[in-house]
Design a protein around this motif. Structure first.
Motif, PDB file in Angstrom:
ATOM      1  N   THR A  84       0.841  -1.206   0.000  1.00 12.36           N
ATOM      2  CA  THR A  84       0.000   0.000   0.000  1.00 12.36           C
ATOM      3  C   THR A  84       0.873   1.251   0.000  1.00 12.36           C
ATOM      4  O   THR A  84       0.597   2.220  -0.727  1.00 12.36           O
ATOM      5  CB  THR A  84      -0.915  -0.012   1.232  1.00 12.36           C
ATOM      6  OG1 THR A  84      -1.731  -1.189   1.220  1.00 12.36           O
ATOM      7  CG2 THR A  84      -1.804   1.220   1.245  1.00 12.36           C
ATOM      8  N   GLU A  92      -4.007 -11.624  -0.763  1.00 10.47           N
ATOM      9  CA  GLU A  92      -5.363 -12.028  -0.413  1.00 10.47           C
ATOM     10  C   GLU A  92      -5.983 -11.079   0.608  1.00 10.47           C
ATOM     11  O   GLU A  92      -7.204 -10.867   0.637  1.00 10.47           O
ATOM     12  CB  GLU A  92      -5.358 -13.453   0.145  1.00 10.47           C
ATOM     13  CG  GLU A  92      -4.980 -14.499  -0.891  1.00 10.47           C
ATOM     14  CD  GLU A  92      -4.878 -15.896  -0.294  1.00 10.47           C
ATOM     15  OE1 GLU A  92      -5.133 -16.026   0.929  1.00 10.47           O
ATOM     16  OE2 GLU A  92      -4.546 -16.837  -1.036  1.00 10.47           O
ATOM     17  N   ASP A 124      -7.851  -5.247  -0.109  1.00 11.19           N
ATOM     18  CA  ASP A 124      -9.241  -5.086  -0.533  1.00 11.19           C
ATOM     19  C   ASP A 124      -9.316  -4.718  -2.007  1.00 11.19           C
ATOM     20  O   ASP A 124      -8.316  -4.682  -2.712  1.00 11.19           O
ATOM     21  CB  ASP A 124      -9.939  -4.041   0.335  1.00 11.19           C
ATOM     22  CG  ASP A 124      -9.210  -2.696   0.307  1.00 11.19           C
ATOM     23  OD1 ASP A 124      -8.536  -2.407  -0.703  1.00 11.19           O
ATOM     24  OD2 ASP A 124      -9.311  -1.928   1.302  1.00 11.19           O
ATOM     25  N   ASP A 125     -10.497  -4.378  -2.473  1.00 13.72           N
ATOM     26  CA  ASP A 125     -10.722  -4.102  -3.892  1.00 13.72           C
ATOM     27  C   ASP A 125      -9.980  -2.863  -4.377  1.00 13.72           C
ATOM     28  O   ASP A 125      -9.759  -2.678  -5.572  1.00 13.72           O
ATOM     29  CB  ASP A 125     -12.225  -3.941  -4.170  1.00 13.72           C
ATOM     30  CG  ASP A 125     -12.972  -5.256  -3.959  1.00 13.72           C
ATOM     31  OD1 ASP A 125     -12.297  -6.313  -3.997  1.00 13.72           O
ATOM     32  OD2 ASP A 125     -14.192  -5.204  -3.752  1.00 13.72           O
ATOM     33  N   SER A 126      -9.606  -1.963  -3.462  1.00 17.08           N
ATOM     34  CA  SER A 126      -8.903  -0.734  -3.870  1.00 17.08           C
ATOM     35  C   SER A 126      -7.399  -0.944  -3.970  1.00 17.08           C
ATOM     36  O   SER A 126      -6.644   0.010  -4.152  1.00 17.08           O
ATOM     37  CB  SER A 126      -9.195   0.390  -2.869  1.00 17.08           C
ATOM     38  OG  SER A 126      -8.702   0.022  -1.566  1.00 17.08           O
ATOM     39  N   ALA A 127      -6.980  -2.192  -3.843  1.00 15.54           N
ATOM     40  CA  ALA A 127      -5.543  -2.494  -3.874  1.00 15.54           C
ATOM     41  C   ALA A 127      -4.957  -2.147  -5.237  1.00 15.54           C
ATOM     42  O   ALA A 127      -5.649  -2.207  -6.260  1.00 15.54           O
ATOM     43  CB  ALA A 127      -5.321  -3.971  -3.577  1.00 15.54           C
ATOM     44  N   ASP A 138      -2.706  -2.432  -8.714  1.00 17.11           N
ATOM     45  CA  ASP A 138      -2.346  -3.511  -9.629  1.00 17.11           C
ATOM     46  C   ASP A 138      -0.928  -3.953  -9.263  1.00 17.11           C
ATOM     47  O   ASP A 138      -0.031  -3.116  -9.108  1.00 17.11           O
ATOM     48  CB  ASP A 138      -2.387  -2.987 -11.062  1.00 17.11           C
ATOM     49  CG  ASP A 138      -2.307  -4.111 -12.080  1.00 17.11           C
ATOM     50  OD1 ASP A 138      -2.329  -5.283 -11.659  1.00 17.11           O
ATOM     51  OD2 ASP A 138      -2.197  -3.800 -13.283  1.00 17.11           O
TER      52      ASP A 138
END
Length: 800
Positions: free
Chosen positions: A59, A85, A88-91, A93
Motif C-alpha cells: 500500500t 489475499e 481489498d478491492d482498492s488495492a 495492480d
C-alpha cells in the motif's frame, strides 16, 4: 507533469539483507528513484516474514502505476501471496515476480526509475537471471536473447570503452536509464558478449565489456539517432567515472636509469617547464552555440596539425618522420569525435572536451602497454597544444637558456625533442620513457646522449652540474675530476666511416645503415655507410589515411635508393601492426598485438597491398640502378618464407630474404635459408620473444639483454645455417651498434651489420682490432656462458 513510477516491495527473511540489496539497487539509479518499501524480518529483529507487513508495504509503495513484489525464498513467497489475499478491492495492480532476489531487484529498480510500465518492470525483473547464466555458460547463448531476425538498425555508431573497470553495474544502469528516455528500441553489441537490449542493466553488465573494448550501439524507431548519439557520448565520456582533469598516465619508468643513446658529457641542468596540469574552469556552451564550438575545436586542431607538419619540414629526417606520424595521430577522428560528443551531450566547452577526450585515448594506449604506452606522451603534447591554441596562451616547448645544457624533463614529446639544437643540448635525462620511446629514437638519430627512466631526475635543481653517460645510464651530480675524465662539454661531431668494414686479418664485414626515409638515406651517405641494411618502408606510410598509390611509393622508395646508386640496399616490406598501426590497414582487436597480426601476417587478408608494394620496390630499384634486396618481417615458418619468396619473385624481385625475429624462425633457420637468398636478424624482437619479456617491461632490464645465453644460442643456430648454406646473414637490431658485441656476432656467422649511421665508425674500429679466429673464440666463449654478465666477461677475456 510528474509521471507516476512503478513501486517496488522487497520481501526478505533478513532485514539486513534487504537493506543491503536496496542500497545496491539505489546505487544504480540516476535521477528520481521509484518508491521502494521493505518488508523484512520479524518485529523482534529475528529472521522471518510477516504477511501484514508485506500488505502495508504494498500500500505504501503504490504511487498509481502499480507495484512489483520481489521475494527471497520459502515463506517469503507464502507471505506475499497471503498479503495479496488480504488486500481489498482498492488495492493497486501488482505482480509477485519469480525473479532472483538481488538481480531482480536491481533490474526492477532501474527499469521502474526510467518510467516503464508495470508489465515492463515485471518482465525485466523476471528475465534478469538469463544474462548471468549466459556469462557463466549455463544458459542459452547471447544471440537467443531478444533475437529478432527482422532487426534492422535505423541508426548505429561505435565507441571504445575507456572505463578501467569496464561496463560494470553502475554505467550499465546509466545506459539503461538513458535508453529508456527515447522512443526507440536500442541494443548494445559486444564481440565477446553478444547483443542485449540497452534497457537491460543486468544484461549490459554481463556483456563482459572491458576497458579498450569496442561497443556498437544500434537503434530503430522515431528517436533512434538521438538515442544512439546520447549513449555513444556517455560511453566515450566514461560515464563520468574518469576525472577529466587527470593527467594521462605515463608509461612506468624502468627500475633503474637506462642509457639509450651513447655518449659521456658534463654540463648544467636545464629543466623543461612542466606541461599543463589541468584545463581551465569549465564553461557551459549553450545549445545554440554547440556547432560553432565544435567548429572552433576543428580549427584549433587543424592549426596544431599544420604546426607539426611545418616543424617536420624544418627537422632532421628521422625527427620529420616522427612529427609527421604525430600529425597523423592528431588528425585521428577518434579524438575530435569524442570531444565533439562531449560538447553535444554535456555542453562542455572545447578546451575541456578535448582535454578529457585526449586523456581517455592516452589512458587506452597506456593500458595496452609496451611501445604503444610510450605514445601516450604524444597524446599529451597534442592535447596541450590544442588547448593552448583554444585559450590563446603560449604553446609548451623547450626554452633555450643561452648556453650548452643538459635537458631534464619528466618526458619529451616528439615536437620538443625534434626541435632541440644538438649544438647546445648536450644530453637528455628523463624521469619516464623507455628505449623505444620517441625521446630515445630521436636522441640516437641526433647523436645526443640520453638516459631515460631516471626517477630522481626531477629532483635535480636547475643549474646543477651533472655527468651523463648515455651508455651506462649514469647520472652523477657534481662529478669529481676522476669522474669527469673522458667526458665532453660540447657536441660530438659525426664521425663518418673511414674505410669499409673488415677484421684485422682483412675479412670484409659490410657496415650498413638503418633508414626510414630519403633524408635518413642522405645522412647515411654522408656517414659513408656501405649501403642500407634496413629500409623501414612503413615510415613512408605512417601519415597516410589511405594506402599510398604505387606511383607515390615509387617516388618515396626512389629517394632512399637514389642515395646509394649501385650499392647494396635491403628493403623491408611493410611492418605494420603492434606499435605501428596504419589508418588504412584495419587490424583485429587483440589482447597482445605483439603476438598477433603484424608484419608479413597482414598479407593473409591484404595480399594485394603487398603485391602493389613489391611492384613499387622493383620499379624504384630498376630506375635507380640499385641492387635492391627485399625481405619480409615477422616470418615464423619455412612455409611462410616459401610463400613470400614465390610471391616476391613472381613480381620481379631477384634477391629475396626474410627477417628472423622469433625463436621458431631461428630454430628453422636452415629450412628457411633453403627457401630464400638471405636472412636478417632483428635482435630487438628476437630477444623479446626468446626471453618472453616485453621490450618495455619495467624492472626486467637483465632479461631484455641480447647478451642473454638463450639469445646468443639462437644467433649461433642462425649463423651456422648461414655458413652451411653459403648465404648472407645480417643483423639490423640495436645489437649491431654495440662495438663489444659486434665481434661476437661476426664469430657466430653474421656477415653484415646495420645500425644508426652515427655508430658506424666505432663498430668499424672494434672490428679492425680482432681477427676472425678471435671473433669465433669470443663467440664460443659467449655461447658457453650461463649468464649475460658472464658472457660479457668471457668475451673480454677471450679478446684480451
Amino acid at each position: 507533469m510528474t509521471v507516476a513510477l512503478v513501486g517496488v516491495v522487497v520481501v526478505s527473511h533478513s532485514r539486513r539483507l534487504a537493506d543491503a540489496a536496496v542500497e545496491l539497487a539505489m546505487q544504480m539509479v540516476h535521477g528520481d528513484p521509484p518508491p521502494i518499501r521493505i518488508a523484512a524480518g520479524m518485529p523482534d529483529g529475528g529472521l522471518g516474514t510477516d504477511a501484514t507487513a508485506v500488505m502495508e508495504a504494498i500500500t505504501a509503495a503504490d504511487a498509481g502505476a502499480g507495484v512489483v513484489v520481489l521475494v527471497d525464498l520459502g515463506s517469503a513467497v507464502l507471505s506475499a501471496e497471503m498479503a495479496v489475499e488480504l488486500l481489498d478491492d482498492s488495492a493497486p495492480d501488482l505482480r509477485v515476480v519469480p525473479a532472483p532476489f538481488v538481480e531482480g531487484l536491481l533490474a526492477a529498480t532501474v527499469r521502474a526509475a526510467s518510467g516503464a510500465t508495470l508489465d515492463e518492470v515485471a518482465l525485466e525483473a523476471a528475465r534478469s537471471l538469463t544474462p548471468k547464466l549466459q556469462a557463466l555458460g549455463a544458459g542459452p547463448g547471447p544471440e537467443s536473447v531478444d533475437t529478432d531476425d527482422d532487426w534492422h538498425a535505423d541508426s548505429f555508431d561505435e565507441a571504445t570503452l575507456p572505463n578501467p573497470a569496464g561496463l560494470h553495474a553502475r554505467p550499465a544502469a546509466t545506459v539503461a536509464s538513458e535508453a529508456a528516455k527515447y522512443d526507440a528500441e536500442v541494443r548494445l553489441i559486444h564481440h565477446r558478449g553478444g547483443s542485449v537490449p540497452a534497457t537491460t542493466p543486468i544484461g549490459l553488465a554481463t556483456l563482459n565489456a572491458r576497458m579498450g573494448d569496442d561497443l556498437r550501439v544500434e537503434a530503430r524507431g522515431p528517436q533512434a539517432a538521438e538515442a544512439v548519439a546520447a549513449i555513444i557520448a556517455m560511453i566515450r565520456g566514461g560515464f563520468g567515472e574518469i576525472d577529466p582533469n587527470a593527467q594521462p598516465p605515463a608509461a612506468p619508468a624502468p627500475a633503474q636509469p637506462l642509457g639509450v643513446s651513447a655518449g659521456r658529457v658534463v654540463g648544467q641542468v636545464h629543466k623543461l617547464t612542466e606541461p599543463m596540469t589541468a584545463p581551465p574552469e569549465h564553461d557551459r556552451v549553450p545549445a545554440n552555440a554547440v556547432d560553432a564550438e565544435i567548429a572552433t575545436l576543428g580549427g584549433a586542431l587543424s592549426a596544431v596539425i599544420d604546426e607539426y607538419r611545418r616543424r617536420a619540414e624544418l627537422s632532421a629526417p628521422q625527427a620529420a618522420d616522427i612529427l609527421q606520424a604525430t600529425a597523423t595521430l592528431a588528425g585521428d577522428s577518434t579524438l575530435v569525435d569524442a570531444a565533439a560528443g562531449l560538447i553535444r551531450a554535456r555542453g562542455m566547452d572545447a578546451p575541456n572536451a578535448f582535454w578529457q577526450a585526449a586523456n581517455h585515448v592516452a589512458q587506452s594506449m597506456t593500458d595496452v602497454g609496451g611501445m604503444v604506452a610510450e605514445r601516450a606522451v604524444d597524446l599529451a603534447d597534442i592535447r596541450d597544444r590544442v588547448v593552448s591554441h583554444l585559450l590563446g596562451i603560449p604553446m609548451p616547448g623547450v626554452v633555450d637558456p643561452g648556453h650548452p645544457f643538459i635537458l631534464v624533463a619528466r618526458d619529451l614529446a616528439p615536437s620538443e625533442t625534434a626541435t632541440l639544437d644538438g649544438n647546445t643540448c648536450l644530453a637528455i635525462v628523463t624521469a619516464e620513457g623507455g628505449p623505444t620511446s620517441h625521446t630515445s629514437i630521436l636522441a640516437r638519430s641526433m647523436g645526443i646522449p640520453a638516459v631515460v627512466g631516471c626517477s630522481r631526475a626531477l629532483d635535480i635543481a636547475d643549474g646543477t652540474v651533472v655527468l651523463v653517460d648515455g651508455r651506462t645510464g649514469e647520472v652523477i651530480e657534481d662529478p669529481d675530476e676522476d669522474q669527469r675524465a673522458g667526458a665532453r662539454t660540447s657536441r660530438a661531431p659525426l664521425r663518418p666511416l673511414e674505410a669499409p668494414g673488415r677484421t684485422a686479418d682483412g675479412t670484409p664485414v659490410s657496415l650498413l645503415a638503418n633508414v626510414g626515409s630519403g633524408g635518413n638515406a642522405t645522412f647515411a651517405a654522408r656517414a659513408n655507410a656501405e649501403g642500407i641494411g634496413l629500409f623501414r618502408t612503413e615510415f613512408c606510410f605512417l601519415d597516410r589515411a589511405v594506402e599510398p598509390s604505387v606511383s607515390d611509393q615509387v617516388q618515396a622508395y626512389s629517394e632512399v635508393l637514389g642515395a646509394f646508386p649501385g650499392a647494396h640496399v635491403v628493403v623491408r616490406t611493410l611492418d605494420a601492426g603492434s606499435d605501428k598501426p596504419m589508418a588504412f590497414l584495419p587490424m583485429p582487436e587483440e589482447p597482445n598485438p605483439a603476438l598477433g597480426v603484424r608484419g608479413y601476417r597482414t598479407s593473409r587478408t591484404h595480399q594485394p597491398m603487398l603485391e602493389r608494394q613489391l611492384d613499387a620496390i622493383v620499379t624504384a630499384s630498376t630506375a635507380s640502378g640499385t641492387d635492391g634486396w627485399v625481405m619480409a618481417p615477422m616470418i615464423s615458418t619455412a612455409a611462410e618464407a616459401h610463400d613470400f619468396a614465390a610471391l616476391a619473385r613472381s613480381r620481379g624481385v631477384t634477391t629475396v630474404g626474410v627477417m628472423i625475429e622469433t625463436p621458431s624462425a631461428a630454430l628453422q633457420a636452415a629450412d628457411i635459408l633453403s627457401e630464400v637468398d638471405f636472412v636478417s636478424i632483428g635482435t630487438n624482437d628476437l630477444t623479446q620473444y626468446c626471453m618472453g619479456v616485453d621490450r618495455q617491461a619495467v624492472g626486467l632490464g637483465d632479461l631484455q639483454d641480447p647478451w642473454q645465453p638463450g639469445v646468443l644460442r639462437l644467433l649461433k643456430i642462425i649463423g651456422d645455417a648461414g655458413r652451411a648454406s653459403g648465404k648472407p646473414v645480417g643483423v639490423c637490431g640495436e645489437a649491431a651498434a654495440d662495438p663489444t658485441l659486434a665481434p661476437v656476432l661476426i664469430g657466430l656467422g653474421v656477415s653484415s651489420l646495420s645500425m644508426s649511421p652515427r655508430s658506424l665508425q666505432s663498430v668499424a674500429e672494434a672490428l679492425s682490432e680482432v681477427t676472425v679466429e678471435q671473433c669465433r673464440a669470443a663467440a664460443d666463449a659467449a655461447v658457453a656462458a650461463t649468464t649475460a654478465s658472464g658472457a660479457r666477461d668471457a668475451v673480454r677475456a677471450a679478446l684480451a
